[in-house]
Enzyme design. Structure first.
Site, PDB file in Angstrom:
ATOM      1  N   LYS A 166     -40.817  26.801  36.793  1.00 58.26           N
ATOM      2  CA  LYS A 166     -40.022  28.000  37.045  1.00 58.26           C
ATOM      3  C   LYS A 166     -38.996  27.646  38.120  1.00 58.26           C
ATOM      4  O   LYS A 166     -39.309  27.590  39.299  1.00 58.26           O
ATOM      5  CB  LYS A 166     -40.886  29.164  37.516  1.00 58.26           C
ATOM      6  CG  LYS A 166     -40.088  30.482  37.584  1.00 58.26           C
ATOM      7  CD  LYS A 166     -40.653  31.458  38.577  1.00 58.26           C
ATOM      8  CE  LYS A 166     -40.425  31.067  39.994  1.00 58.26           C
ATOM      9  NZ  LYS A 166     -38.973  30.967  40.362  1.00 58.26           N
ATOM     10  N   GLU A 242     -45.443  22.280  49.548  1.00 60.97           N
ATOM     11  CA  GLU A 242     -44.496  21.621  50.447  1.00 60.97           C
ATOM     12  C   GLU A 242     -43.625  22.726  51.013  1.00 60.97           C
ATOM     13  O   GLU A 242     -42.744  23.255  50.337  1.00 60.97           O
ATOM     14  CB  GLU A 242     -43.681  20.578  49.673  1.00 60.97           C
ATOM     15  CG  GLU A 242     -42.973  19.576  50.575  1.00 60.97           C
ATOM     16  CD  GLU A 242     -41.543  19.969  50.854  1.00 60.97           C
ATOM     17  OE1 GLU A 242     -41.296  20.478  51.975  1.00 60.97           O
ATOM     18  OE2 GLU A 242     -40.698  19.794  49.984  1.00 60.97           O
ATOM     19  N   CYS A 276     -35.569  20.786  53.900  1.00 58.09           N
ATOM     20  CA  CYS A 276     -36.755  21.105  54.694  1.00 58.09           C
ATOM     21  C   CYS A 276     -37.062  20.033  55.727  1.00 58.09           C
ATOM     22  O   CYS A 276     -37.818  20.288  56.677  1.00 58.09           O
ATOM     23  CB  CYS A 276     -37.964  21.314  53.781  1.00 58.09           C
ATOM     24  SG  CYS A 276     -38.272  19.924  52.681  1.00 58.09           S
ATOM     25  N   GLU A 371     -36.506  28.056  61.206  1.00 59.40           N
ATOM     26  CA  GLU A 371     -35.796  27.023  60.460  1.00 59.40           C
ATOM     27  C   GLU A 371     -34.418  27.564  60.081  1.00 59.40           C
ATOM     28  O   GLU A 371     -34.305  28.567  59.371  1.00 59.40           O
ATOM     29  CB  GLU A 371     -36.602  26.674  59.206  1.00 59.40           C
ATOM     30  CG  GLU A 371     -36.070  25.495  58.423  1.00 59.40           C
ATOM     31  CD  GLU A 371     -36.975  25.153  57.248  1.00 59.40           C
ATOM     32  OE1 GLU A 371     -36.929  24.000  56.800  1.00 59.40           O
ATOM     33  OE2 GLU A 371     -37.726  26.037  56.776  1.00 59.40           O
TER      34      GLU A 371
END
Length: 474
Positions: A166, A242, A276, A371
């Site tokens: 997806k 992750e 990331c 972040e």
């Protein structure tokens, strides 16, 4: 979308827009419960056959898939650039990086085996088998729409799992491109499927509720990852998560400043800071802080911002309005609390954010807590190894960390002390197909890449065989 070897539609549709221009570049079917169930049924049925094929056959198909991806590098790269804004040169690099996982697992998948072990009983033989865990549901992110597919699917397919992907609503076209290439090289129906949707919760819930889907692999935010972890608990699916990062980059006083600046720029501003593992906190020893800041500001001001399809562009748009606003809010909050802008900082039209360097950043600022996922580099000074390691570890995240030093002893000891899954020593881009990728704490579970990546898709079966007799007949 691609379900059970067929290109199918759905009741609803959703647009895909270029973040560079805002124009609609495609309209795709939006899967619901019915399409999700069709995909789950197909993955389950195909698994019964795919798992029985030889590793040689599966890996030969992966090799053909790899060759097809390399042949279509330019087409895939342009697709990435158009749907999520990555500069075209970086997009080409991503395609090569994505293909490297197919290349690696096309070989590594042939080496999956078991073990034998001695028994304390003379009439028993003990051994293990490794077998595919089952159908896999892969939720992939928009920032690496090619590489995150292959890093998950190549090991899964190599060991005999089937997979449903997806892709994100912002960047689903690259996934469909990879599915088309899998179809072209003869990938059997149901082994690799791509379902597109503007309603990901509904589609995912079908997968979470279905006990036949034995594995979830997800790359995305920690907040979403924790929800998926909870939703998968009732069917006890295997998990690879992750998740988010808040990477520190530590520049010690013995650093080669020019080399350190190059590595920081490569680490921080790749994909406009939308990775990331890009550094979100740059710690610089006080004795070199001013020199480093000046050199970094010069380098950042040279980065060309613009149309991501142009060869000269190094910084493209952020993926959407939310991403742009978050980066700008981090800049505004830092300035309000006393930080100084020494490069960039000017608001631009559309989803573009000028690459920015902030000096005099403190731990209370928003950019040190969240972040950023944008082209903003905060600089923080430190005085000692112990101080900076403690500051670097004072985060719920533990994905990647970096340091620059010429002192081998310091490099080893600091790398051992940092509570992160991946460490780059004088290296701002350490990720590679044959090495493990993943983090600790709120940055997730499991590893992708190398032989560790295969293990995420394998169950270990122990077989104890009792013999009717213990010696050869004379």
């Amino acid at each position: 979308m691609f379900v059970n070897g067929q290109w199918i539609s759905a009741f609803g549709w959703f647009p895909v827009r270029s973040p560079a221009t805002g124009e609609i570049i495609a309209e795709l079917p939006s899967a619901g419960i019915e399409e999700a169930m069709l995909a789950a049924d197909a993955a389950s049925a195909a698994f019964q056959t795919w798992r029985q094929t030889t590793a040689h056959h599966r890996c030969a198909l992966l090799r053909a898939w790899y060759n097809a991806v390399i042949e279509h590098t330019e087409g895939i790269a342009r697709t990435i650039t158009m749907e999520m804004g990555k500069p075209i040169q970086e997009a080409r690099g991503e395609v090569v990086y994505a293909a490297s996982f197919i290349d690696w697992f096309a070989e590594e998948g042939r080496r999956v085996g078991g073990e034998s072990m001695p028994s304390q009983h003379g009439d028993k033989r003990l051994a293990t088998l490794q077998q595919p865990v089952g159908p896999v549901y892969a939720i992939t992110p928009w920032n690496f729409p090619a590489a995150m597919i292959t890093r998950k699917l190549a090991p899964a397919l190599a060991v005999g799992c089937t997979a449903i992907v997806k892709p994100p609503v912002q960047a689903p076209l690259t996934a469909l491109y990879f599915a088309k290439l899998w179809e072209d090289v003869g990938g059997p129906p149901g082994t690799l499927q791509v379902i597109t949707t503007a309603d990901p919760r509904t589609v995912s819930q079908v997968m979470f509720d279905d006990p036949r889907i034995r594995k979830l692999t997800f790359t995305g935010s920690t907040e979403v990852g924790k929800r998926l972890y909870e939703q998968s608990a009732k069917t006890l699916k295997r998990m690879s998560l992750e998740l988010g990062g808040h990477a520190p980059f530590i520049i010690f006083e013995d650093a080669d400043l020019d080399a350190a600046v190059d590595e920081v720029v490569a680490c921080k501003f790749r994909n406009a800071g939308q990775t990331c593992v890009c550094t979100n906190r740059i710690y610089v020893h006080r004795s070199i802080a001013s020199q480093f800041a000046e050199k970094l500001a010069v380098a950042v001001n040279r980065l060309q911002v613009g149309d991501p399809l142009l060869e000269s562009t190094r910084i493209g748009p952020l993926v959407d309005e939310h991403a742009r606003d978050k980066a700008l809010s981090h800049i505004a909050d830092a300035v309000a609390q006393g930080a100084r802008i020494i490069a960039g900082g000017v608001r631009m039209e559309g989803f573009y954010v000028q690459p920015t360097v902030l000096q005099d950043v403190t731990a209370t600022m928003l950019i040190m807590q969240e972040e950023t996922f944008g082209p903003v580099a905060p600089l923080i000074t430190f005085d000692s190894e112990a101080e900076v390691v403690a500051a670097a570890n004072a985060s719920p995240y533990g994905l990647a960390a970096y340091l620059w030093t010429r002192n081998l002893t310091r490099a080893q000891l600091v790398a051992e002390a940092l509570e992160y899954g991946m460490i780059g020593v004088n290296d701002g881009a350490p990720s590679t197909a044959q090495a493990p990728f993943g983090g600790n704490k709120d940055s997730g579970l499991g590893r992708e890449g190398g032989h560790w990546g295969l293990q995420e898709y394998l169950d270990v079966k122990f077989i104890s065989t009792k013999l009717e007799r213990c010696t050869l007949e004379s």
